[in-house]
Enzyme design. Structure first.
Site, PDB file in Angstrom:
ATOM      1  N   ASN A 129      24.210 183.114   2.164  1.00 44.72           N
ATOM      2  CA  ASN A 129      25.222 183.563   2.968  1.00 44.72           C
ATOM      3  C   ASN A 129      26.177 184.462   2.194  1.00 44.72           C
ATOM      4  O   ASN A 129      26.786 184.259   1.250  1.00 44.72           O
ATOM      5  CB  ASN A 129      25.770 182.120   3.274  1.00 44.72           C
ATOM      6  N   CYS A 168      34.277 184.319   6.754  1.00 43.52           N
ATOM      7  CA  CYS A 168      32.819 184.759   7.158  1.00 43.52           C
ATOM      8  C   CYS A 168      32.944 185.401   8.514  1.00 43.52           C
ATOM      9  O   CYS A 168      32.348 186.281   8.845  1.00 43.52           O
ATOM     10  CB  CYS A 168      31.863 183.666   7.172  1.00 43.52           C
ATOM     11  N   HIS A 175      26.229 185.140  12.316  1.00 44.14           N
ATOM     12  CA  HIS A 175      26.401 184.944  10.684  1.00 44.14           C
ATOM     13  C   HIS A 175      25.260 184.207  10.091  1.00 44.14           C
ATOM     14  O   HIS A 175      25.019 183.012  10.338  1.00 44.14           O
ATOM     15  CB  HIS A 175      27.828 184.348  10.703  1.00 44.14           C
TER      16      HIS A 175
HETATM   17  O1  UT7 Z   1      29.816 180.651   6.176  1.00 43.05           O
HETATM   18  C1  UT7 Z   1      30.609 179.419   6.712  1.00 43.05           C
HETATM   19  C2  UT7 Z   1      30.640 178.686   5.630  1.00 43.05           C
HETATM   20  N1  UT7 Z   1      29.485 177.655   5.354  1.00 43.05           N
HETATM   21  C3  UT7 Z   1      28.622 177.202   6.056  1.00 43.05           C
HETATM   22  O2  UT7 Z   1      28.703 177.282   7.215  1.00 43.05           O
HETATM   23  C4  UT7 Z   1      28.042 175.754   5.406  1.00 43.05           C
HETATM   24  C5  UT7 Z   1      27.798 174.725   6.571  1.00 43.05           C
HETATM   25  N2  UT7 Z   1      27.225 173.585   6.114  1.00 43.05           N
HETATM   26  C6  UT7 Z   1      25.879 173.457   5.627  1.00 43.05           C
HETATM   27  O3  UT7 Z   1      25.157 174.836   5.730  1.00 43.05           O
HETATM   28  C7  UT7 Z   1      25.117 172.160   5.072  1.00 43.05           C
HETATM   29  O4  UT7 Z   1      26.236 171.257   5.350  1.00 43.05           O
HETATM   30  C8  UT7 Z   1      25.192 172.275   3.621  1.00 43.05           C
HETATM   31  C9  UT7 Z   1      23.809 173.139   3.031  1.00 43.05           C
HETATM   32  C10 UT7 Z   1      26.311 172.404   2.950  1.00 43.05           C
HETATM   33  C11 UT7 Z   1      24.567 170.625   3.205  1.00 43.05           C
HETATM   34  O5  UT7 Z   1      23.346 170.354   3.829  1.00 43.05           O
HETATM   35  P1  UT7 Z   1      23.507 168.834   4.757  1.00 43.05           P
HETATM   36  O6  UT7 Z   1      22.336 168.883   5.324  1.00 43.05           O
HETATM   37  O7  UT7 Z   1      24.736 168.939   5.457  1.00 43.05           O
HETATM   38  O8  UT7 Z   1      23.652 168.020   3.683  1.00 43.05           O
HETATM   39  P2  UT7 Z   1      24.440 166.627   3.093  1.00 43.05           P
HETATM   40  O9  UT7 Z   1      25.556 167.273   2.769  1.00 43.05           O
HETATM   41  O10 UT7 Z   1      24.570 165.972   4.257  1.00 43.05           O
HETATM   42  O11 UT7 Z   1      23.769 166.005   2.035  1.00 43.05           O
HETATM   43  C12 UT7 Z   1      22.564 165.464   2.354  1.00 43.05           C
HETATM   44  C13 UT7 Z   1      22.018 164.917   1.035  1.00 43.05           C
HETATM   45  C14 UT7 Z   1      22.912 164.183   0.038  1.00 43.05           C
HETATM   46  O12 UT7 Z   1      22.421 163.032  -0.443  1.00 43.05           O
HETATM   47  P3  UT7 Z   1      22.403 161.596  -0.031  1.00 43.05           P
HETATM   48  O13 UT7 Z   1      23.836 161.304   0.079  1.00 43.05           O
HETATM   49  O14 UT7 Z   1      21.905 161.464   1.201  1.00 43.05           O
HETATM   50  O15 UT7 Z   1      21.623 160.800  -1.037  1.00 43.05           O
HETATM   51  C15 UT7 Z   1      23.448 165.350  -0.775  1.00 43.05           C
HETATM   52  O16 UT7 Z   1      23.957 164.357  -2.056  1.00 43.05           O
HETATM   53  O17 UT7 Z   1      21.638 166.039   0.203  1.00 43.05           O
HETATM   54  C16 UT7 Z   1      22.148 165.971  -1.057  1.00 43.05           C
HETATM   55  N3  UT7 Z   1      22.366 167.353  -1.500  1.00 43.05           N
HETATM   56  C17 UT7 Z   1      21.518 167.973  -2.164  1.00 43.05           C
HETATM   57  N4  UT7 Z   1      20.326 167.488  -2.616  1.00 43.05           N
HETATM   58  C18 UT7 Z   1      19.738 168.577  -3.450  1.00 43.05           C
HETATM   59  C19 UT7 Z   1      23.445 167.990  -1.265  1.00 43.05           C
HETATM   60  N5  UT7 Z   1      23.190 169.323  -2.187  1.00 43.05           N
HETATM   61  C20 UT7 Z   1      21.949 169.303  -2.593  1.00 43.05           C
HETATM   62  C21 UT7 Z   1      21.289 170.062  -3.349  1.00 43.05           C
HETATM   63  N6  UT7 Z   1      20.171 169.753  -3.736  1.00 43.05           N
HETATM   64  N7  UT7 Z   1      21.596 171.381  -3.565  1.00 43.05           N
END
Ligand code: UT7
Length: 345
Positions: free
Chosen positions: A294, A123, A264
């Site tokens: 993104n 990115c 970004h």
């Molecule tokens: O461009 C550079 C590359 N990418 C980035 O910069 C992305 C950086 N990271 C992020 O944007 C975030 O970490 C994500 C959007 C990928 C994930 O968000 P988060 O707030 O960090 O969520 P998490 O992975 O901690 O998950 C929280 C909860 C989990 O459930 P439990 O374990 O708390 O029950 C996940 O299983 O949300 C769940 N979850 C979802 N629920 C509904 C993860 N993805 C989803 C989804 N829909 N799509």
């Protein structure tokens, strides 16, 4: 061990200057409701956790070079130039491993026999590429350079992976840079950039490269982006905040001097956390992630183009452009917004 370079200041007399800006989004949109109909997710989760409502997805017949050509054409039209001395395409989703995408793009643009090469820095690719282009201009190796960030992320996203499919989208953006003076509107200032390969597996396409060539018969064939979202999130906030400070300081700007911070578009919460860390009011931090997701290396030029068109970027504003991505890589540069730049989308 961390390899990072502190900002370096180009000579005041000779700098790269922004004279053209364009972007392109493929017409098809995929809404959160579309995703929720086939994945275990909801519109509300995607909006609140990522800040995305829809993303543009290229059709199967369209490759990254096709998106890049559209953006490149618009940037050259915006700059009112018919020729450039070099083309750099920043992308993580090249048409092929071999050849590079940039020669195909240069050919399609009718720019025969000029140097054209790809730059892979996730990115951060577009900001890396503008830094390289500014170096070519500074060294007088090239007078005018077309820099394109283009991605068909949908080609490398697992449609069944709810931790990546809602985030990414396709698109392209481009700028034309030419020789100018460091104190005139349009001039790029000092860049700060770095990388840390210790986190190479945090955003990674496991198979299909020389480490693990795709071999379906051996069961080795994961062609999709795998991401450790939380780890990426934490490092992104820290590195983007840091590199923004380094670049601004090298230009002699205090953080309060920054009129617009072009971050970004990885996640709306990352941009908010960076603004909060640096103490920059959110109205100075434009965003288009809600409509495009993104778009990796295309993210910055798409946001520049959309922000210019909707009037958020104005002549002589002090702008910092800042990014973070796979590698990890990070990069930032300052920019005095040009007078009379007509961005085309
Ligand atoms: O461009 C550079 C590359 N990418 C980035 O910069 C992305 C950086 N990271 C992020 O944007 C975030 O970490 C994500 C959007 C990928 C994930 O968000 P988060 O707030 O960090 O969520 P998490 O992975 O901690 O998950 C929280 C909860 C989990 O459930 P439990 O374990 O708390 O029950 C996940 O299983 O949300 C769940 N979850 C979802 N629920 C509904 C993860 N993805 C989803 C989804 N829909 N799509």
């Amino acid at each position: 061990m961390i390899f990072a370079r502190k900002a370096t200041t180009p000579s005041p007399a000779h700098a790269a200057r922004l004279i053209g800006l364009g972007s392109y989004l493929p017409p098809q949109k995929v809404s959160n409701a579309d995703l929720a109909s086939r994945l275990d997710t909801t519109d509300e989760w995607i909006r609140t956790r990522i800040g995305v409502a829809e993303r543009h997805i290229a059709d199967p017949a369209t490759a990254t070079s096709d998106l890049a050509v559209e953006a490149g054409l618009r940037a050259m039209k915006s700059a009112e130039v018919e020729h450039v001395d070099a083309v750099i395409v920043a992308t993580a989703t090249p048409d092929h491993h071999v050849p590079g995408t940039a020669p195909l793009v240069a050919h399609q643009l009718g720019l025969r026999q000029i140097p054209a090469f790809d730059l892979s820095a996730g990115c951060s690719g577009f900001v890396y590429a503008t830094t390289v282009a500014a170096g070519l201009i500074h060294a007088k190796t090239a007078g005018t350079v077309l820099v394109i960030g283009a991605e068909k992320m949908s080609a490398v996203i697992d449609p069944a992976d709810r931790s990546t499919a809602p985030i990414f989208g396709d698109g392209a953006g481009a700028v034309v840079l030419t020789a100018g003076h460091a104190d005139e509107p349009g001039a790029l200032g000092p860049a700060a950039w770095g990388s840390d390969g210790e986190h190479a597996d945090a955003i990674c396409i496991p198979d299909g490269g020389s480490r693990r060539p795709s071999n379906p018969t051996d069961g080795v064939n994961d062609p999709y982006v795998r991401m450790k979202g939380n780890e990426v999130f934490r490092h992104a906030v820290r590195r983007i905040s840091q590199v923004t400070q380094e670049s601004a300081a090298a230009a002699g700007w205090a953080i309060q001097d920054i009129d617009r911070l072009i971050v970004h578009q990885a996640n709306a919460r990352i941009s908010a956390a960076v603004a909060n860390t640096l103490g920059i009011p959110t109205e100075r931090v434009p965003s288009n992630i809600i409509h495009v997701g993104n778009t990796s290396a295309a993210s910055i030029p798409l946001l520049l183009s959309h922000s210019a068109i909707d009037g958020q970027l104005k002549a002589r504003q002090r702008v910092v452009v800042t990014s973070f991505g796979a590698g990890f890589t990070w990069a930032a540069t300052t920019l005095l917004w040009p007078i009379d730049l007509q961005a085309l989308a």
